[in-house]
Design an enzyme around this catalytic site. Structure first.
Site, PDB file in Angstrom:
ATOM      1  N   ILE A 179       0.921  -1.123   0.016  1.00  0.00           N
ATOM      2  CA  ILE A 179      -0.074   0.148   0.009  1.00  0.00           C
ATOM      3  C   ILE A 179       0.759   1.367  -0.010  1.00  0.00           C
ATOM      4  O   ILE A 179       2.030   1.419   0.852  1.00  0.00           O
ATOM      5  CB  ILE A 179      -0.719  -0.093   1.249  1.00  0.00           C
ATOM      6  CG1 ILE A 179      -1.772  -1.356   1.382  1.00  0.00           C
ATOM      7  CG2 ILE A 179      -1.652   1.198   1.282  1.00  0.00           C
ATOM      8  CD1 ILE A 179      -2.958  -1.405   0.514  1.00  0.00           C
ATOM      9  N   CYS A 180       0.778   1.846  -1.032  1.00  0.00           N
ATOM     10  CA  CYS A 180       1.438   3.275  -0.980  1.00  0.00           C
ATOM     11  C   CYS A 180       1.264   4.312   0.056  1.00  0.00           C
ATOM     12  O   CYS A 180       0.087   4.601   0.564  1.00  0.00           O
ATOM     13  CB  CYS A 180       1.352   4.040  -2.110  1.00  0.00           C
ATOM     14  SG  CYS A 180       2.064   5.734  -2.396  1.00  0.00           S
TER      15      CYS A 180
END
Lengths: 130, 101, 123, 101, 123, 130
Positions: A77-78
């Site tokens: 997940i960024c």
């Protein structure tokens, strides 16, 4: 062959997360590898563990986590996109004094560099979005 | 080098389908997925356009086609119907996959 | 890394700024990725050409100036900054109205350029 | 009864602008906000169409126009530029507000 | 509530099913709102007419059958279920291919109908 | 005049939440009332309290909460849409054994009936989405 996937939309609202998952499953079934799935933009919402879904409906975050566990897929997940949208792991939550975290098991928070790395190292990168 | 173009938008709603067809080089492949499948329907303006693009290899994803109540019999000629397994094979066969979002 | 080993990565910007965050987060990724020493380019086409419009003034909306972010592209060692001629024309934008001197290319050239990449990132 | 139609989509990207213009009755108002403001630009196909729709009261939201680097001087004739305060007044003046999403 | 006090509420369905959840959540709202005793109608136009296509079979996608949800509209006391003729024609859909017998109306009639509502909900 | 607003998109990704907020502020400044803002579809993400936003950027959930506090606006997150997407208040979290909640102060969870009610009772209902 090694695939990397980029998912740009959240679960349910757009079909992108479904399509990426179906592609991943089909690729694995054919003996290919999925080195990483990177979640960007609203895609970070795929990583919540707070979703409550009726028994007879697909549970998108859990489906990702299961795929990752069975096939050793790195679900990233960024961090920048996630902070803006309120997806935090325990460490991030502590750092920002939020008192709660919501990242699902099987996912981890990572930087944009990991998407670039995937793009460079994987044989193919596919983008799923809206 | 050959490219697989992915279109997941309805050609009636958004410009991604048109832009893809304007930019795809002869010999490259175009796969319609999700609401993109509406771009291959017989008797419609986008379908006519897709049918005439004989310089491209044209594919439609059957899972998305059936979900929406259509089958191969509704599509313009020259389009191949493939499943997710075929999608994977296409991605393997083309060095570059470009999505039109 | 030797030039021969560097990957050609193209960012494709097809959406207008402000109405959604796609354009901004795509730039954030590019600016980060540019540091990885690859051969990075960016192409503006369709509504993406609006990202280049000069004189953006979003302060009344309380949003960041996107034009200023775009201008920062010049500070990076990019392989190319391209804007499609046909997309500009359809929107009545002149190359003199842009925030930076992007290379104006015809659709056919841009199509060729896309096909020559190792990686195309779409947002 | 009079309707205020809201369009927040670029006419180049999506069909909402076209659909709105096809359905808005003469005398009703159309306000372009967000990426909708691109529908009023001089020298473009959508702008020409908007300019010719003289049976409608046509408005553009200035905050969105300026954010995107444009001003009243870039718009087709017959379009009024209003701010959020004017938007509120329009919503008060029309019994129905319909969004074209 | 006397008929004269009831509000005329129109749900406008302009998007295709499956590609996004807008259509489904709009129906969920309608089916809930129908219980409020108002004069509720629904209109399918543009890509929204695809929602009515018979023989939807999304099981391979693991998604709920949207056509079945649409058919449930018949069980509710709706003022009207309309589908736009021009939108059907552009998409080469015949009224015989629809999951339920919606009233086929011309664009001009639909425009009039929209303008006569107290409330239009767009998704 | 009393306005009700329906917000169909999450914060940041689409401008809808911004536009709705600016409209609300302008209406209040002119002496009108905003009886309720109802959040549906991805709009429910406006109600997270876990968002971390740089100091110099607008904080959309907090901005809503402040507006609600100063002008007594009812901010309602649709329960059905929120569950699917992982937005929970403390009670919902307990009921589903999730161990964490993420609804921001100033928002409450409610049913679709409250949107219909707003539509019937308010003088105007405006829809902001994508």
């Amino acid at each position: 062959m090694q695939f990397a996937l980029l998912v740009n939309e959240g679960p349910y609202q757009h079909q992108a997360a479904d399509s990426a998952w179906h592609f991943a499953r089909a690729a694995l079934a054919k003996g290919h590898g999925i080195s990483r799935v990177f979640f960007y933009h609203d895609g970070v919402y795929n990583g919540t563990r707070l979703g409550v879904v009726p028994q007879d409906e697909r549970h998108i975050p859990e489906r990702w986590a299961l795929l990752a566990k069975e096939h050793d897929v790195d679900l990233v997940i960024c961090v920048a996109a996630a902070q803006r949208r309120g997806i935090l792991d325990a460490a991030e939550s502590r750092r920002h004094g939020k008192g709660a975290d919501n990242l699902a098991e099987g996912f981890r928070i990572g930087g944009l560099g990991q998407l670039i790395e995937s793009g460079i190292e994987a044989d193919r990168l596919l983008v799923f979005g809206d | 080098m050959s490219t697989l173009h992915l279109v997941n938008k309805s050609p009636f709603e958004k410009d991604a389908f048109d832009s893809c067809l304007r930019h795809a080089l002869p010999g490259s492949a175009v796969l319609l997925i999700e609401d993109g499948i509406y771009g291959a329907l017989q008797g419609t303006a986008p379908g006519d356009c897709f049918g005439q693009a004989t310089e491209l290899q044209r594919y439609v994803l059957v899972e998305d086609l059936r979900a929406r109540g259509f089958g191969a019999e509704h599509l313009v000629v020259g389009v191949q119907v493939i499943d997710y397994e075929g999608f994977v094979d296409l991605a393997v066969a083309h060095e570059l996959v470009q999505s039109w979002l | 890394m030797a030039a021969a080993n560097k990957k050609r990565i193209l960012y494709v910007q097809r959406r207008a700024p402000y109405g959604s965050l796609y354009a901004q987060e795509a730039l954030e990724m590019l600016l980060m990725g540019a540091a990885f020493g690859q051969r990075v380019s960016i192409a503006f086409l369709d509504d993406g050409v609006f990202q280049l419009k000069a004189e953006q003034a979003p302060s009344a909306l309380g949003m960041k100036n996107f034009g200023r972010m775009v201008r920062a592209l010049e500070l990076h060692d990019l392989e190319g900054i391209y804007v499609e001629r046909e997309s500009l024309d359809e929107r009545n934008l002149k190359s003199g109205q842009l925030v930076l001197p992007a290379e104006v290319v015809r659709r056919a050239e841009l199509s060729q350029l896309m096909a020559e990449q190792d990686l195309v990132l779409s947002f």
